[in-house]
Design a protein around this motif. Structure first.
Motif, mmCIF file in Angstrom:
data_model
loop_
_atom_site.group_PDB
_atom_site.id
_atom_site.type_symbol
_atom_site.label_atom_id
_atom_site.label_comp_id
_atom_site.label_asym_id
_atom_site.label_seq_id
_atom_site.Cartn_x
_atom_site.Cartn_y
_atom_site.Cartn_z
ATOM 1 N N LEU A 7 0.819 -1.212 0.000
ATOM 2 C CA LEU A 7 0.000 0.000 0.000
ATOM 3 C C LEU A 7 0.857 1.269 0.000
ATOM 4 C CD1 LEU A 7 -2.815 -0.999 2.499
ATOM 5 C CD2 LEU A 7 -2.998 -0.765 0.023
ATOM 6 N N LEU A 8 2.061 1.180 0.533
ATOM 7 C CA LEU A 8 2.946 2.346 0.573
ATOM 8 C C LEU A 8 3.558 2.654 -0.792
ATOM 9 C CD1 LEU A 8 4.762 1.870 3.992
ATOM 10 C CD2 LEU A 8 2.999 3.540 3.398
ATOM 11 N N ILE A 9 3.741 1.653 -1.628
ATOM 12 C CA ILE A 9 4.338 1.868 -2.945
ATOM 13 C C ILE A 9 3.512 2.843 -3.782
ATOM 14 C CG2 ILE A 9 4.944 0.751 -5.127
ATOM 15 C CD1 ILE A 9 5.827 -1.691 -3.445
ATOM 16 N N PRO A 10 2.194 2.660 -3.937
ATOM 17 C CA PRO A 10 1.415 3.652 -4.699
ATOM 18 C C PRO A 10 1.384 5.025 -4.021
ATOM 19 C CG PRO A 10 0.139 1.644 -4.390
ATOM 20 C CD PRO A 10 1.377 1.498 -3.596
ATOM 21 N N LEU A 11 1.425 5.027 -2.687
ATOM 22 C CA LEU A 11 1.440 6.298 -1.971
ATOM 23 C C LEU A 11 2.704 7.080 -2.306
ATOM 24 C CD1 LEU A 11 0.203 8.175 0.175
ATOM 25 C CD2 LEU A 11 1.587 6.939 1.861
ATOM 26 N N PHE A 12 3.850 6.427 -2.257
ATOM 27 C CA PHE A 12 5.105 7.098 -2.603
ATOM 28 C C PHE A 12 5.127 7.507 -4.081
ATOM 29 C CE2 PHE A 12 7.134 4.746 1.100
ATOM 30 C CZ PHE A 12 7.098 5.860 1.910
ATOM 31 N N ALA A 13 4.541 6.695 -4.938
ATOM 32 C CA ALA A 13 4.476 7.040 -6.356
ATOM 33 C C ALA A 13 3.613 8.287 -6.565
ATOM 34 C CB ALA A 13 3.923 5.876 -7.164
ATOM 35 N N ALA A 14 2.505 8.377 -5.848
ATOM 36 C CA ALA A 14 1.635 9.544 -5.968
ATOM 37 C C ALA A 14 2.321 10.796 -5.431
ATOM 38 C CB ALA A 14 0.328 9.298 -5.214
ATOM 39 N N ILE A 15 3.028 10.673 -4.327
ATOM 40 C CA ILE A 15 3.766 11.815 -3.780
ATOM 41 C C ILE A 15 4.857 12.254 -4.756
ATOM 42 C CG2 ILE A 15 5.340 12.535 -1.934
ATOM 43 C CD1 ILE A 15 3.654 10.743 -0.043
ATOM 44 N N GLY A 16 5.570 11.288 -5.327
ATOM 45 C CA GLY A 16 6.607 11.613 -6.313
ATOM 46 C C GLY A 16 6.025 12.284 -7.548
ATOM 47 N N ALA A 17 4.871 11.818 -7.997
ATOM 48 C CA ALA A 17 4.227 12.420 -9.167
ATOM 49 C C ALA A 17 3.780 13.850 -8.862
ATOM 50 C CB ALA A 17 3.035 11.578 -9.597
ATOM 51 N N ALA A 18 3.289 14.078 -7.659
ATOM 52 C CA ALA A 18 2.865 15.429 -7.275
ATOM 53 C C ALA A 18 4.065 16.374 -7.214
ATOM 54 C CB ALA A 18 2.146 15.383 -5.933
ATOM 55 N N ILE A 23 7.170 20.763 -9.852
ATOM 56 C CA ILE A 23 8.421 21.274 -10.431
ATOM 57 C C ILE A 23 8.227 21.595 -11.907
ATOM 58 C CG2 ILE A 23 10.785 20.638 -11.036
ATOM 59 C CD1 ILE A 23 10.856 19.033 -8.400
ATOM 60 N N ALA A 24 7.531 20.738 -12.627
ATOM 61 C CA ALA A 24 7.303 20.964 -14.058
ATOM 62 C C ALA A 24 6.450 22.209 -14.287
ATOM 63 C CB ALA A 24 6.641 19.746 -14.684
ATOM 64 N N ALA A 25 5.448 22.412 -13.446
ATOM 65 C CA ALA A 25 4.593 23.596 -13.591
ATOM 66 C C ALA A 25 5.370 24.857 -13.263
ATOM 67 C CB ALA A 25 3.377 23.474 -12.680
ATOM 68 N N ARG A 30 8.297 29.841 -15.475
ATOM 69 C CA ARG A 30 9.508 30.634 -15.682
ATOM 70 C C ARG A 30 9.705 30.949 -17.155
ATOM 71 N NH1 ARG A 30 13.893 27.340 -13.184
ATOM 72 N NH2 ARG A 30 12.360 26.374 -11.896
ATOM 73 N N LYS A 31 9.319 30.032 -18.013
ATOM 74 C CA LYS A 31 9.452 30.248 -19.451
ATOM 75 C C LYS A 31 8.273 31.026 -20.001
ATOM 76 C CE LYS A 31 10.725 25.742 -20.197
ATOM 77 N NZ LYS A 31 10.836 24.567 -21.024
ATOM 78 N N SER A 32 7.420 31.509 -19.123
ATOM 79 C CA SER A 32 6.234 32.234 -19.537
ATOM 80 C C SER A 32 6.631 33.473 -20.324
ATOM 81 C CB SER A 32 5.411 32.632 -18.316
ATOM 82 O OG SER A 32 4.162 33.100 -18.726
ATOM 83 N N GLY A 33 5.703 34.013 -21.044
ATOM 84 C CA GLY A 33 6.032 35.089 -21.957
ATOM 85 C C GLY A 33 6.100 34.529 -23.366
ATOM 86 N N GLY A 34 6.080 33.220 -23.446
ATOM 87 C CA GLY A 34 6.086 32.570 -24.740
ATOM 88 C C GLY A 34 4.802 32.831 -25.499
ATOM 89 N N ASP A 35 3.716 33.041 -24.755
ATOM 90 C CA ASP A 35 2.445 33.327 -25.407
ATOM 91 C C ASP A 35 2.519 34.635 -26.178
ATOM 92 O OD1 ASP A 35 1.370 31.040 -24.398
ATOM 93 O OD2 ASP A 35 0.324 32.016 -22.749
ATOM 94 N N VAL A 36 3.151 35.637 -25.578
ATOM 95 C CA VAL A 36 3.261 36.944 -26.231
ATOM 96 C C VAL A 36 4.102 36.820 -27.498
ATOM 97 C CG1 VAL A 36 4.118 39.292 -25.962
ATOM 98 C CG2 VAL A 36 2.975 38.167 -24.060
ATOM 99 N N ALA A 37 5.227 36.129 -27.397
ATOM 100 C CA ALA A 37 6.092 35.949 -28.565
ATOM 101 C C ALA A 37 5.386 35.107 -29.628
ATOM 102 C CB ALA A 37 7.400 35.289 -28.146
ATOM 103 N N GLU A 38 4.640 34.112 -29.186
ATOM 104 C CA GLU A 38 3.933 33.250 -30.125
ATOM 105 C C GLU A 38 2.847 34.030 -30.873
ATOM 106 O OE1 GLU A 38 1.775 29.000 -29.684
ATOM 107 O OE2 GLU A 38 3.479 29.385 -28.379
#
Length: 60
Positions: A7-18, A23-25, A30-38
């Motif tokens: 049961l802990l394996i999916p819990l750790f996977a969900a925490i890692g995914a979050a 971090i990805a968001a 940070r790369k925002s401003g791309g909409d204006v250039a686009e």
């Protein structure tokens, strides 16, 4: 005890995914401003497509 481990394996996977999604968001913001250039690039493209070809362009 083994059931708890399974049961802990999916819990750790969900925490890692979050964490990864956070971090990805953050990196995407940070790369925002791309909409204006686009949008500016799209406006230039539209202007280029609306222009009629000149005589010098037809010779090429």
């Amino acid at each position: 005890m083994a059931a708890l481990l399974w049961l802990l394996i999916p819990l750790f996977a969900a925490i890692g995914a979050a964490i990864y999604a956070g971090i990805a968001a953050r990196a995407g913001k940070r790369k925002s401003g791309g909409d204006v250039a686009e949008l500016a690039g799209y406006a230039r493209f539209r202007e280029a497509m609306e222009r009629r070809p000149s005589d010098s362009d037809a010779a090429a």
